[in-house]
Design an enzyme around this catalytic site. Structure first.
Site, PDB file in Angstrom:
ATOM      1  N   LEU A  29       0.430  -1.031   0.089  1.00 34.84           N
ATOM      2  CA  LEU A  29       0.294   0.019  -0.050  1.00 34.84           C
ATOM      3  C   LEU A  29       0.689   1.237   0.395  1.00 34.84           C
ATOM      4  O   LEU A  29       0.490   2.335  -0.977  1.00 34.84           O
ATOM      5  CB  LEU A  29      -1.107   0.079   0.908  1.00 34.84           C
ATOM      6  CG  LEU A  29      -2.341  -1.270   1.653  1.00 34.84           C
ATOM      7  CD1 LEU A  29      -2.767  -0.802   2.184  1.00 34.84           C
ATOM      8  CD2 LEU A  29      -2.857  -0.676   0.334  1.00 34.84           C
ATOM      9  N   ASP A  86       5.414  12.178  12.808  1.00 36.61           N
ATOM     10  CA  ASP A  86       5.860  12.641  11.639  1.00 36.61           C
ATOM     11  C   ASP A  86       4.342  12.852  10.339  1.00 36.61           C
ATOM     12  O   ASP A  86       4.009  11.678   9.585  1.00 36.61           O
ATOM     13  CB  ASP A  86       6.166  10.709  10.906  1.00 36.61           C
ATOM     14  CG  ASP A  86       6.584  10.334   9.542  1.00 36.61           C
ATOM     15  OD1 ASP A  86       7.650  11.870   8.730  1.00 36.61           O
ATOM     16  OD2 ASP A  86       6.806   9.617   9.216  1.00 36.61           O
TER      17      ASP A  86
END
Length: 735
Positions: free
Chosen positions: A420, A538
């Site tokens: 993915l 992040d």
């Protein structure tokens, strides 16, 4: 098209009646014209199961007899496969060059409240014509509605090819399983007016795939309709009732598998069951003596030796003096005596083979135990025992500890086709567990020693996060060197691809602000409500996923850490993504929740400008989106970097408000940046000031192309509509 239905006694001269054993009940009509009528179907009163009564009608014009279910003609009943071949009407739409208007004839097939369903395996939805867009509106036995489309275009007769149905003059789409209603219709914006000099009409129908071969004359003439007299074959599946075999067998009086040599086969919940003759028997399983022993010995290819038929089976042996497999192609061969020398060599060979096999078994057992010990060591090293004890002590805790083999099987051994996404922290795969649940599986690339020791404790905290805008961690695998994380699967990809893909449609300012606010609420939860607080570390647009309703869900806690509780924990290896990293964090190594605020400010810039956060191929002063933005704000040149697709006079005040909020988030000093809670509240206020609050977000923002035909006919198996059917028809476009 109308057929007169005659009562049973007027049909006797033209029909055959069963006598003794056969496919129908004794004394019942077995044929209508050329069509066999096996039980559970029947024409006469008392000769069929409930829901399987058929009518045999005589054509007043030519005197032939035809079989009908309701007002649908039945061409053939296939007893062994539990199918029937019927006639289905073709929908058409033609452009009249003289009147400059469109005429059409729209048909549907309604099998609801019957035992029939359109076969998904043997039928396809076809659209024929040039400049044609046809729709297939379908409903299955669970009352779920589906809509599919098929586009067929061409610009000249020379572009057409016989036998090819791939979108040029002809297109086809598959049929979902369990369909018991469909309607073929057209989009009137595609009406053949531009190609009417060689193609005036379009056609749409669901039909048996094996009965169709595309001919170019179907486009340039009306051959397709006239050749078939407006009807084509369709294959339907049929079954008994809607109960499972287990439930049906309890009620012996209504159980349909009447033959003692029959077996019952479930078709699925709500789909009923069918009956088949047991192996070694053939005939009609719905009749008491319908399944008779099959004499396999009559087929000489079954056995090349001595064949003896037995009830439901047969015995096949090689003649005396021969050996082999008489059921295989090799058959029986004459036995040749071996010499003592040959026997000695064979004995030695067998002995050596046994020694080799035993040695391999010992080696494999040793290696398996060695691997198991390594896995157990990893499990303890990552805090698996602590995590397992916590799971046992907390009722209702749904976190799962997976085996490595489970995740390998779910991802087809981490096949590249299932990837993915890939990032600095690891690779994410799409996986399907044994219970058919789809998940996202992340294999991290690295983990330091401190994280290994604290992993069990931290994953226990992260697993208890429950927020509608945060991707849930469902489980992990600890018996590997670097733990593997299992998340819920989010279907619509990520915000980065939605913003930056060259094929992405323009998304409105209102949708961008909604996604931004939802992501801000998720980070607010991590910073302010999680215990202890969590720093994502992040934050970026590729870590903001979108579900089927395009609701934002913050993902990827592979780089997340718990907020530091003392000064020693502030010294850490700088991690993150270029373009999103907090400059203060990069310089000092001090990680705080304000580092996430800076990264979120960059995401706001992406939404405003539709530019990427960092470009390697640009000059130094233009590489960073945040630097370019701050310079533009300073020089009052904000409009030069904004996405022109959201710029208009009415929205500039909102855009300026978001830009000012982004500037606050991008402050070089972390202490002067707002809290994520304040950012979320500010976005909420900005959204509430929009001029048209009643306008609903449309995540895909693609207007429906579906149109409603001017004329409508329906071929039904019953003469009435249920309340649910009328409601479904009322919801169709244009009604």
């Amino acid at each position: 098209m109308a057929w007169l239905v005659f009562v049973f006694f007027s049909l006797i001269p033209y029909l055959s009646v069963a006598e003794g054993l056969g496919v129908a009940k004794s004394g019942c009509t077995t044929k209508c014209g050329d069509v066999d009528v096996p039980y559970p179907f029947g024409i006469d009163p008392g000769c069929s199961l409930e829901g399987f009564h058929l009518n045999c009608s005589r054509n007043a014009t030519n005197g032939t007899y035809k079989l009908f279910a309701g007002n649908v003609e039945v061409l053939e009943i296939l007893l062994p496969t539990s199918q029937a071949r019927m006639m289905n009407s073709i929908s058409w739409q033609c452009y009249d060059n003289t009147a400059r208007n469109i005429t059409d004839d729209i048909w549907s097939l309604a099998l609801r409240s019957t035992q029939y369903r359109v076969s998904s395996l043997h039928n396809k939805f076809l659209a024929i014509g040039c400049d044609t867009l046809a729709y297939n509106i379908m409903v299955d036995y669970k009352n779920h509605q589906y809509r599919t489309g098929c586009v067929s275009v061409c610009y000249s007769p020379e572009s057409l090819t016989n036998g090819t149905c791939s979108g040029i003059g002809c297109c086809e789409t598959p049929i979902p399983p369990g369909i018991n209603y469909y309607k073929a219709t057209f989009d009137k914006n595609f009406n053949s007016s531009s190609v009417s000099d060689f193609s005036r009409c379009s056609y749409a129908v669901v039909m048996e795939a094996d009965n169709f071969i595309f001919d170019t004359s179907y486009v340039t003439t009306t051959n397709f309709w006239y050749k078939n007299n407006g009807e084509v074959p369709i294959l339907v599946d049929w079954s008994i009732g809607n109960e499972t075999c287990e439930v049906a067998q309890r009620n012996t009086s209504n159980y349909a598998c009447a033959s003692p040599n029959s077996i019952c086969k479930d078709l699925g919940v709500g789909l009923g069951y069918i009956c088949n003759c047991s192996e070694g028997y053939e005939g009609n399983p719905y009749l008491k003596d319908g399944c008779q022993d099959k004499d396999e010995c009559e087929d000489k290819s079954t056995c090349s030796g001595n064949c003896v038929n037995t009830p439901g089976s047969f015995n096949c042996t090689c003649p005396q003096g021969t050996h082999g497999d008489p059921r295989s192609a090799a058959g029986c061969n004459k036995i040749e005596r071996s010499s003592p020398w040959v026997k000695f060599v064979v004995g030695i060979s067998v002995g050596l083979m046994v020694v080799v096999i035993l040695s391999c078994l010992v080696y494999f057992v040793h290696e398996k135990r060695k691997i198991a010990a390594i896995k157990e060591n990893y499990f303890k090293q990552h805090g698996g025992q602590l995590l397992y004890q916590e799971m046992k002590s907390k009722q209702g805790f749904t976190f799962t500890i997976f085996k490595e083999e489970e995740l390998k099987e779910a991802t087809n051994n981490y096949d590249a086709k299932n990837i993915l996404g890939e990032g600095g922290n690891g690779t994410v795969y799409k996986g399907t567990l044994e219970n058919n649940k789809v998940v996202a599986i992340k294999r991290c690339k690295t983990i330091d020693e401190k994280q290994k020791k604290e992993f069990g404790k931290e994953i226990l905290i992260l697993s208890q996060i429950n927020h509608k805008h945060i991707v849930r961690i469902l489980g992990c695998c600890l018996e590997v060197d670097i733990p593997i994380l299992v998340y819920e699967f989010i279907s619509k990809g990520n915000l980065f691809n939605l913003i930056h893909s060259c094929r992405a449609p323009c998304i409105s300012l209102s949708i961008r602000l909604r996604i931004a606010q939802e992501a801000a609420e998720a980070l607010t939860y991590l910073h302010s409500w999680a215990s202890p607080p969590i720093v994502h570390r992040d934050v970026k647009s590729s870590n903001i996923l979108l579900d089927e309703n395009f609701m934002a869900k913050v993902s990827d806690f592979g780089a997340s850490v718990l907020a530091p509780v003392d000064e020693d924990e502030f010294i850490t290896l700088v991690q993150g993504t270029r373009g999103y990293l907090d400059p203060e964090y990069m310089q000092t190594g001090l990680l705080t929740v304000k580092s996430d605020v800076y990264s979120f400010g960059v995401v706001l810039l992406e939404l405003l400008t539709r530019r990427k956060p960092f470009y390697l191929d640009k000059p130094d002063d233009q590489r960073s989106l945040s630097s370019a933005f701050l310079f533009a704000m300073k020089e009052n040149k904000l409009e030069e970097i904004l996405d022109d697709q959201i710029m208009d006079v009415e929205s500039m005040n909102l855009i300026n408000g978001v830009a000012e909020l982004a500037r606050e988030c991008l402050n070089m000093e972390g202490e002067r940046r707002p809290e994520m809670r304040e950012v979320a509240e500010a976005l909420d206020r900005i959204r509430k000031t929009m001029k048209h609050p009643w306008v609903q977000d449309n995540p895909v923002e693609i207007d429906s192309l579906l149109g409603e035909p001017s004329n409508y006919k329906e071929v039904e198996m019953t003469s009435y509509h249920s309340m649910e059917e009328r409601a479904m028809l009322a919801m169709e476009p244009g009604r």
